[in-house]
Scaffold this motif. Sequence first.
Motif, PDB file in Angstrom:
ATOM      1  N   TRP A   1       0.816  -1.204   0.000  1.00 43.80           N
ATOM      2  CA  TRP A   1       0.000   0.000   0.000  1.00 43.80           C
ATOM      3  C   TRP A   1       0.854   1.261   0.000  1.00 43.80           C
ATOM      4  O   TRP A   1       0.589   2.194  -0.753  1.00 43.80           O
ATOM      5  N   TYR A   2       1.883   1.304   0.835  1.00 47.74           N
ATOM      6  CA  TYR A   2       2.746   2.488   0.896  1.00 47.74           C
ATOM      7  C   TYR A   2       3.487   2.687  -0.427  1.00 47.74           C
ATOM      8  O   TYR A   2       3.608   3.813  -0.915  1.00 47.74           O
ATOM      9  N   GLY A   3       3.975   1.617  -1.027  1.00 51.09           N
ATOM     10  CA  GLY A   3       4.673   1.712  -2.302  1.00 51.09           C
ATOM     11  C   GLY A   3       3.762   2.191  -3.416  1.00 51.09           C
ATOM     12  O   GLY A   3       4.152   3.031  -4.241  1.00 51.09           O
ATOM     13  N   PHE A   4       2.545   1.656  -3.451  1.00 57.85           N
ATOM     14  CA  PHE A   4       1.576   2.087  -4.454  1.00 57.85           C
ATOM     15  C   PHE A   4       1.229   3.555  -4.237  1.00 57.85           C
ATOM     16  O   PHE A   4       1.115   4.327  -5.202  1.00 57.85           O
ATOM     17  N   GLY A   5       1.100   3.964  -2.988  1.00 58.88           N
ATOM     18  CA  GLY A   5       0.817   5.365  -2.672  1.00 58.88           C
ATOM     19  C   GLY A   5       1.917   6.286  -3.176  1.00 58.88           C
ATOM     20  O   GLY A   5       1.643   7.365  -3.724  1.00 58.88           O
ATOM     21  N   LYS A   6       3.154   5.850  -3.035  1.00 56.98           N
ATOM     22  CA  LYS A   6       4.291   6.632  -3.537  1.00 56.98           C
ATOM     23  C   LYS A   6       4.215   6.766  -5.051  1.00 56.98           C
ATOM     24  O   LYS A   6       4.455   7.835  -5.615  1.00 56.98           O
ATOM     25  N   MET A   7       3.856   5.680  -5.738  1.00 57.80           N
ATOM     26  CA  MET A   7       3.736   5.720  -7.197  1.00 57.80           C
ATOM     27  C   MET A   7       2.597   6.658  -7.630  1.00 57.80           C
ATOM     28  O   MET A   7       2.747   7.402  -8.600  1.00 57.80           O
ATOM     29  N   VAL A   8       1.495   6.620  -6.916  1.00 58.53           N
ATOM     30  CA  VAL A   8       0.366   7.500  -7.226  1.00 58.53           C
ATOM     31  C   VAL A   8       0.765   8.958  -6.997  1.00 58.53           C
ATOM     32  O   VAL A   8       0.427   9.836  -7.801  1.00 58.53           O
ATOM     33  N   MET A   9       1.518   9.219  -5.935  1.00 61.62           N
ATOM     34  CA  MET A   9       1.967  10.582  -5.655  1.00 61.62           C
ATOM     35  C   MET A   9       2.774  11.159  -6.810  1.00 61.62           C
ATOM     36  O   MET A   9       2.699  12.355  -7.091  1.00 61.62           O
ATOM     37  N   ASP A  10       3.552  10.313  -7.472  1.00 58.92           N
ATOM     38  CA  ASP A  10       4.414  10.775  -8.561  1.00 58.92           C
ATOM     39  C   ASP A  10       3.645  11.316  -9.758  1.00 58.92           C
ATOM     40  O   ASP A  10       4.213  12.064 -10.555  1.00 58.92           O
ATOM     41  N   ILE A  11       2.381  10.958  -9.899  1.00 60.30           N
ATOM     42  CA  ILE A  11       1.614  11.422 -11.063  1.00 60.30           C
ATOM     43  C   ILE A  11       0.551  12.464 -10.708  1.00 60.30           C
ATOM     44  O   ILE A  11      -0.174  12.908 -11.582  1.00 60.30           O
ATOM     45  N   LEU A  12       0.495  12.861  -9.447  1.00 61.34           N
ATOM     46  CA  LEU A  12      -0.492  13.851  -9.011  1.00 61.34           C
ATOM     47  C   LEU A  12       0.096  15.257  -9.017  1.00 61.34           C
ATOM     48  O   LEU A  12       1.319  15.435  -9.016  1.00 61.34           O
ATOM     49  N   SER A  13      -0.781  16.236  -8.961  1.00 57.20           N
ATOM     50  CA  SER A  13      -0.333  17.610  -8.780  1.00 57.20           C
ATOM     51  C   SER A  13       0.281  17.727  -7.388  1.00 57.20           C
ATOM     52  O   SER A  13       0.063  16.878  -6.525  1.00 57.20           O
ATOM     53  N   GLU A  14       1.032  18.775  -7.169  1.00 55.01           N
ATOM     54  CA  GLU A  14       1.737  18.931  -5.899  1.00 55.01           C
ATOM     55  C   GLU A  14       0.775  18.947  -4.701  1.00 55.01           C
ATOM     56  O   GLU A  14       1.038  18.309  -3.686  1.00 55.01           O
ATOM     57  N   GLU A  15      -0.338  19.631  -4.842  1.00 52.24           N
ATOM     58  CA  GLU A  15      -1.314  19.721  -3.746  1.00 52.24           C
ATOM     59  C   GLU A  15      -1.905  18.346  -3.418  1.00 52.24           C
ATOM     60  O   GLU A  15      -1.987  17.951  -2.256  1.00 52.24           O
ATOM     61  N   GLN A  16      -2.311  17.614  -4.454  1.00 54.06           N
ATOM     62  CA  GLN A  16      -2.872  16.281  -4.239  1.00 54.06           C
ATOM     63  C   GLN A  16      -1.809  15.319  -3.704  1.00 54.06           C
ATOM     64  O   GLN A  16      -2.091  14.494  -2.837  1.00 54.06           O
ATOM     65  N   ALA A  17      -0.588  15.434  -4.228  1.00 49.81           N
ATOM     66  CA  ALA A  17       0.506  14.575  -3.770  1.00 49.81           C
ATOM     67  C   ALA A  17       0.804  14.824  -2.297  1.00 49.81           C
ATOM     68  O   ALA A  17       1.071  13.877  -1.538  1.00 49.81           O
ATOM     69  N   ASN A  18       0.731  16.077  -1.879  1.00 53.97           N
ATOM     70  CA  ASN A  18       0.951  16.397  -0.460  1.00 53.97           C
ATOM     71  C   ASN A  18      -0.131  15.767   0.414  1.00 53.97           C
ATOM     72  O   ASN A  18       0.143  15.323   1.526  1.00 53.97           O
ATOM     73  N   GLY A  19      -1.357  15.730  -0.077  1.00 54.97           N
ATOM     74  CA  GLY A  19      -2.452  15.092   0.664  1.00 54.97           C
ATOM     75  C   GLY A  19      -2.220  13.594   0.830  1.00 54.97           C
ATOM     76  O   GLY A  19      -2.409  13.040   1.918  1.00 54.97           O
ATOM     77  N   ILE A  20      -1.788  12.922  -0.238  1.00 55.73           N
ATOM     78  CA  ILE A  20      -1.494  11.485  -0.168  1.00 55.73           C
ATOM     79  C   ILE A  20      -0.286  11.249   0.740  1.00 55.73           C
ATOM     80  O   ILE A  20      -0.273  10.320   1.549  1.00 55.73           O
ATOM     81  N   SER A  21       0.712  12.114   0.625  1.00 57.81           N
ATOM     82  CA  SER A  21       1.907  11.994   1.472  1.00 57.81           C
ATOM     83  C   SER A  21       1.542  12.092   2.949  1.00 57.81           C
ATOM     84  O   SER A  21       2.020  11.313   3.780  1.00 57.81           O
ATOM     85  N   GLU A  22       0.688  13.046   3.263  1.00 59.99           N
ATOM     86  CA  GLU A  22       0.236  13.210   4.651  1.00 59.99           C
ATOM     87  C   GLU A  22      -0.541  11.974   5.125  1.00 59.99           C
ATOM     88  O   GLU A  22      -0.349  11.506   6.245  1.00 59.99           O
TER      89      GLU A  22
END
Length: 191
Positions: A97-118
């Motif tokens: 799950w954490y690895g997939f989340g990291k991959m998803v973060m790479d294709i999101l806008s910065e704001e959305q990626a920050n939300g997933i990161s949090e």
Amino acid sequence: MDNDYFSIDAILAENQKIQCTFKVDIPDMGHLAGGSDRDIKSLTKAPIPIWLAYIMLFSDWADFTIPSPFGTRVRNALKAEPRSVKLSNLIGAGGLWYGFGKMVMDILSEEQANGISELLTKAFKGRLLEVIDQAQHFAALGPAGGGGPSTDTAQSFREGLDGTERELFALAQESAKRMKRWHEGNDKARR
């Protein structure tokens, strides 16, 4: 998890699929949508592996929705009680799950990626103490320990561990066993 070319965890995480909606017609690629059509038509929805989705998204051929393992329902459950969520059930391929989340973060806008990161960070922090605590508990029981009813909440938690958490569990368990052996060896030397 490394984003290394030879990392098995990275390969498994990149193989997870995300739901894409195609913006344009793509000739001779209908097999990607899993149907019998020869071409992909505009507005067709299809699950695409994330490694292929990078190309589709950055070429502006498709859009995607945030995968359900990171959707509102999971976010609310993690906010309520991070230890109650079975992360291994949210995605396949060993529950990374954490690895997939990291991959998803790479294709999101910065704001959305920050939300997933949090979300990932809070979930990890909220579950880490329980992972370490249970690892030390089971290391203290020794090889004969660990039995008990299968409805036990600790057993349920362990079954829901993500691949990264399972690695930490094994490391903490081995560390506790070594500490116990070292401590017992020092006690024998003092006697």
